[in-house]
Design an enzyme around this catalytic site. Structure first.
Site, PDB file in Angstrom:
ATOM      1  N   HIS A 287       0.836  -1.206   0.000  1.00 24.76           N
ATOM      2  CA  HIS A 287       0.000   0.000   0.000  1.00 24.76           C
ATOM      3  C   HIS A 287       0.875   1.262   0.000  1.00 24.76           C
ATOM      4  O   HIS A 287       0.543   2.268   0.610  1.00 24.76           O
ATOM      5  CB  HIS A 287      -0.908  -0.023   1.237  1.00 24.76           C
ATOM      6  CG  HIS A 287      -2.259   0.627   1.034  1.00 24.76           C
ATOM      7  ND1 HIS A 287      -3.422  -0.081   0.899  1.00 24.76           N
ATOM      8  CD2 HIS A 287      -2.619   1.939   0.991  1.00 24.76           C
ATOM      9  CE1 HIS A 287      -4.448   0.756   0.777  1.00 24.76           C
ATOM     10  NE2 HIS A 287      -3.985   1.984   0.823  1.00 24.76           N
ATOM     11  N   GLY A 320       7.123   2.051  -4.850  1.00 28.16           N
ATOM     12  CA  GLY A 320       8.491   2.525  -5.039  1.00 28.16           C
ATOM     13  C   GLY A 320       8.976   2.539  -6.466  1.00 28.16           C
ATOM     14  O   GLY A 320      10.164   2.817  -6.704  1.00 28.16           O
ATOM     15  N   ARG A 322       9.897   4.138  -9.595  1.00 21.29           N
ATOM     16  CA  ARG A 322      10.153   5.545  -9.921  1.00 21.29           C
ATOM     17  C   ARG A 322      10.890   5.732 -11.235  1.00 21.29           C
ATOM     18  O   ARG A 322      11.376   6.834 -11.533  1.00 21.29           O
ATOM     19  CB  ARG A 322      10.965   6.209  -8.786  1.00 21.29           C
ATOM     20  CG  ARG A 322      10.252   6.234  -7.438  1.00 21.29           C
ATOM     21  CD  ARG A 322       8.992   7.084  -7.456  1.00 21.29           C
ATOM     22  NE  ARG A 322       8.289   7.058  -6.181  1.00 21.29           N
ATOM     23  CZ  ARG A 322       7.260   6.244  -5.899  1.00 21.29           C
ATOM     24  NH1 ARG A 322       6.806   5.404  -6.813  1.00 21.29           N
ATOM     25  NH2 ARG A 322       6.668   6.286  -4.724  1.00 21.29           N
TER      26      ARG A 322
HETATM   27  C1  LIG Z   1      -2.551   9.029  -1.536  1.00 27.53           C
HETATM   28  C2  LIG Z   1      -2.708   7.555  -1.735  1.00 27.53           C
HETATM   29  C3  LIG Z   1      -3.968   6.995  -1.685  1.00 27.53           C
HETATM   30  C4  LIG Z   1      -4.120   5.626  -1.871  1.00 27.53           C
HETATM   31  N1  LIG Z   1      -5.376   5.108  -1.889  1.00 27.53           N
HETATM   32  C5  LIG Z   1      -5.544   3.795  -2.111  1.00 27.53           C
HETATM   33  C6  LIG Z   1      -6.840   3.234  -2.164  1.00 27.53           C
HETATM   34  O1  LIG Z   1      -7.840   3.932  -2.019  1.00 27.53           O
HETATM   35  N2  LIG Z   1      -6.938   1.900  -2.384  1.00 27.53           N
HETATM   36  C7  LIG Z   1      -5.846   1.091  -2.544  1.00 27.53           C
HETATM   37  O2  LIG Z   1      -5.990  -0.113  -2.728  1.00 27.53           O
HETATM   38  N3  LIG Z   1      -4.602   1.598  -2.514  1.00 27.53           N
HETATM   39  C8  LIG Z   1      -4.441   2.926  -2.305  1.00 27.53           C
HETATM   40  N4  LIG Z   1      -3.175   3.447  -2.282  1.00 27.53           N
HETATM   41  C9  LIG Z   1      -2.025   2.555  -2.520  1.00 27.53           C
HETATM   42  C10 LIG Z   1      -1.693   2.469  -4.010  1.00 27.53           C
HETATM   43  O3  LIG Z   1      -2.639   1.736  -4.702  1.00 27.53           O
HETATM   44  C11 LIG Z   1      -0.334   1.766  -4.231  1.00 27.53           C
HETATM   45  O4  LIG Z   1      -0.335   0.548  -3.554  1.00 27.53           O
HETATM   46  C12 LIG Z   1       0.857   2.620  -3.785  1.00 27.53           C
HETATM   47  O5  LIG Z   1       0.626   3.982  -3.974  1.00 27.53           O
HETATM   48  C13 LIG Z   1       2.096   2.188  -4.577  1.00 27.53           C
HETATM   49  O6  LIG Z   1       3.199   2.872  -4.108  1.00 27.53           O
HETATM   50  P1  LIG Z   1       3.844   4.171  -4.836  1.00 27.53           P
HETATM   51  O7  LIG Z   1       2.998   5.318  -4.414  1.00 27.53           O
HETATM   52  O8  LIG Z   1       5.207   4.174  -4.259  1.00 27.53           O
HETATM   53  O9  LIG Z   1       3.832   3.935  -6.331  1.00 27.53           O
HETATM   54  C14 LIG Z   1      -2.992   4.802  -2.086  1.00 27.53           C
HETATM   55  C15 LIG Z   1      -1.717   5.383  -2.143  1.00 27.53           C
HETATM   56  C16 LIG Z   1      -1.571   6.740  -1.980  1.00 27.53           C
HETATM   57  C17 LIG Z   1      -0.189   7.330  -2.054  1.00 27.53           C
HETATM   58  C1  LIG Z   2      -9.478   6.745   1.680  1.00 26.96           C
HETATM   59  C2  LIG Z   2      -8.410   5.748   1.943  1.00 26.96           C
HETATM   60  C3  LIG Z   2      -9.020   4.428   2.194  1.00 26.96           C
HETATM   61  C4  LIG Z   2      -7.462   5.727   0.815  1.00 26.96           C
HETATM   62  C5  LIG Z   2      -6.221   4.901   1.084  1.00 26.96           C
HETATM   63  O1  LIG Z   2      -6.197   3.713   0.926  1.00 26.96           O
HETATM   64  C6  LIG Z   2      -5.000   5.580   1.488  1.00 26.96           C
HETATM   65  O2  LIG Z   2      -5.024   6.789   1.742  1.00 26.96           O
HETATM   66  O3  LIG Z   2      -3.951   4.897   1.573  1.00 26.96           O
END
Ligand SMILES: Cc1cc2nc3c(=O)[nH]c(=O)nc-3n(C[C@H](O)[C@H](O)[C@H](O)COP(=O)(O)O)c2cc1C
Ligand SMILES: CC(C)CC(=O)C(=O)O
Length: 399
Positions: A287, A320, A322
């Site tokens: 995540h 990660g 990039r």
């Molecule tokens: C601001 C933010 C919100 C996210 N919201 C969700 C989400 O709603 N559902 C989910 O499965 N993953 C969510 N993620 C995780 C992303 O799907 C993903 O796993 C992660 O951003 C990958 O890492 P990276 O940002 O280094 O590319 C979120 C990530 C960020 C940064």
């Molecule tokens: C609204 C949240 C559930 C979104 C999320 O997964 C996050 O911010 O990492």
């Protein structure tokens, strides 16, 4: 401000939780027909930081706890090196990958991230258009600030065959989950992604320091509107449940004929269970370092999952990534494709649709370049023996 109290400590959402470098040597054209955006990913991130409200920048950028895993996701890639093969390439490379739920023109898709209208007024509409123009999948989150039907329509205006997947958390009230699944199907989504790494919401110090618990007035998690048990026209919270189980995955699969991916898998045994429970594929992900600050970097968890799954379903990785080199390393370790989260948000904040297009364009061009340097003709040429621990130059599987 919108909606109810924070759920599990997260922001609420009005129902939301709460070289070709100058030489012309086979470089393809950019993916977007829109205005040209310059700058690499680091520059786009700085431009995003400059334009975003600091609370929103930190919501996007931040991680859980001490942000150890957040840093590790990127650092782990730096600990790996590529051992290229030579004299076996070809003039042009085929970057496409076929997955359950769609064909990707490049092995990079847009990972689900919440609340794109915090980044840009066009929000998920801009992201959907840029992903469609690049020929890749947008995994649109349940926590989007545009309803899924509008997101898919925006992608299909660009490319009638565009694939959009819908990400959700199984809701403890089954009729809410069923309603979300129907909405995604009616919208024309071609796969579902069930996020399994969030039985509770990660505790983010940056959000606490800013007091960021609600979306600004006028923004809401639009998919959560008009759901069973909610007020007419109003939204429900995105509920996370520690009681979520494999039975929820089974129930969800029984609701739909769409391929269902399981996201947030780190333990190889869970990857095997996902296959046994009929998942179309698994996403190795922590995540983006936002849930548990004790877990391995995503790329470090990848090889064991790939080995456990043994080719029965495709494995994706996010966290990660990039640059195109990271994409190549992940593919060589067995990922079929990778997801990118924050870089897309930086592009969106910096320049809307054109900014997201720039991010995908950069990744595509860099990946194509690295593939050529590895003597690769297509992603399948990136094999496990091409990855070595940095500082050794020797692959365990060489020979
Ligand atoms: C601001 C933010 C919100 C996210 N919201 C969700 C989400 O709603 N559902 C989910 O499965 N993953 C969510 N993620 C995780 C992303 O799907 C993903 O796993 C992660 O951003 C990958 O890492 P990276 O940002 O280094 O590319 C979120 C990530 C960020 C940064
Ligand atoms: C609204 C949240 C559930 C979104 C999320 O997964 C996050 O911010 O990492």
């Amino acid at each position: 401000m919108s909606g109810g109290p924070a759920v599990n400590g997260g922001p609420t959402a009005g129902g939301g939780l709460s070289t070709n470098g100058g030489l012309s040597t086979n470089g393809g054209p950019g993916v977007s027909g829109g205005p040209t955006v310059h700058g690499d990913l680091a520059e786009l991130r700085e431009r995003a930081r400059a334009v975003l409200d600091p609370a929103h920048y930190d919501y996007y950028a931040g991680g859980v706890g001490d942000e150890v895993v957040l840093g590790e996701n990127e650092a782990a890639f730096r600990r790996l090196a590529l051992l290229p093969r030579v004299l076996r390439g070809r003039a042009t490379r085929d970057l496409a990958v076929d997955l359950p739920g769609g064909r990707l023109a490049l092995p990079v898709l847009v990972a689900p991230t919440a609340f794109h209208r915090l980044a840009h007024p066009d929000g998920e509409l801009a992201t959907a258009r840029a992903a469609a123009a690049a020929g890749t999948v947008l995994v649109s989150g349940v926590a989007s600030t545009v309803a899924i039907a509008e997101v898919v329509a925006a992608a299909r205006e660009v490319d009638a065959g565009a694939a959009v997947w819908f990400q959700l958390y199984p809701h403890p009230e089954h009729d809410v989950t069923a309603c979300l699944v129907r909405r995604a199907e009616r919208a024309g989504c071609t796969a579902l992604v069930v996020t399994a790494d969030s039985p509770v919401f990660g505790r983010h110090r940056r959000d606490a320091e800013h007091g960021f618990h609600d979306l600004p007035e006028g923004l809401a998690a639009e998919n959560m509107r008009d759901l069973p048990g909610g007020p007419p026209g109003g939204t429900r919270d995105i509920a996370m449940s520690p009681a979520v189980s494999w039975a929820d995955l089974d129930r969800l699969r029984a609701l739909t004929s769409l391929p269902v991916w399981l996201k947030g898998v780190l333990h190889p045994r869970d990857a095997v269970l996902a296959v046994e429970h009929g998942a179309a594929g698994v996403v190795v992900s922590n995540h983006g370092g936002r849930q548990c600050d004790l877990v391995p970097a995503a790329v470090d968890a990848l090889p064991a999952v790939v080995e456990a799954v043994a080719g029965r379903v495709p494995v994706l990785l996010d966290g990660g990534v990039r640059g195109g080199g990271d994409v190549a390393v992940a593919l060589a370790l067995g990922a079929a494709a990778v997801g990118v989260g924050r870089p897309v948000l930086w592009g969106l904040a910096a320049a809307g649709e054109a900014g997201v297009a720039r991010v995908l364009d950069l990744l595509r061009d860099e990946f194509d370049h690295v593939l050529a340097l590895c003597g690769g003709r297509d992603p399948a040429d990136l094999t496990r023996d091409l990855v070595v621990p940095r500082g050794t130059g020797v692959s365990a599987r060489c020979g």
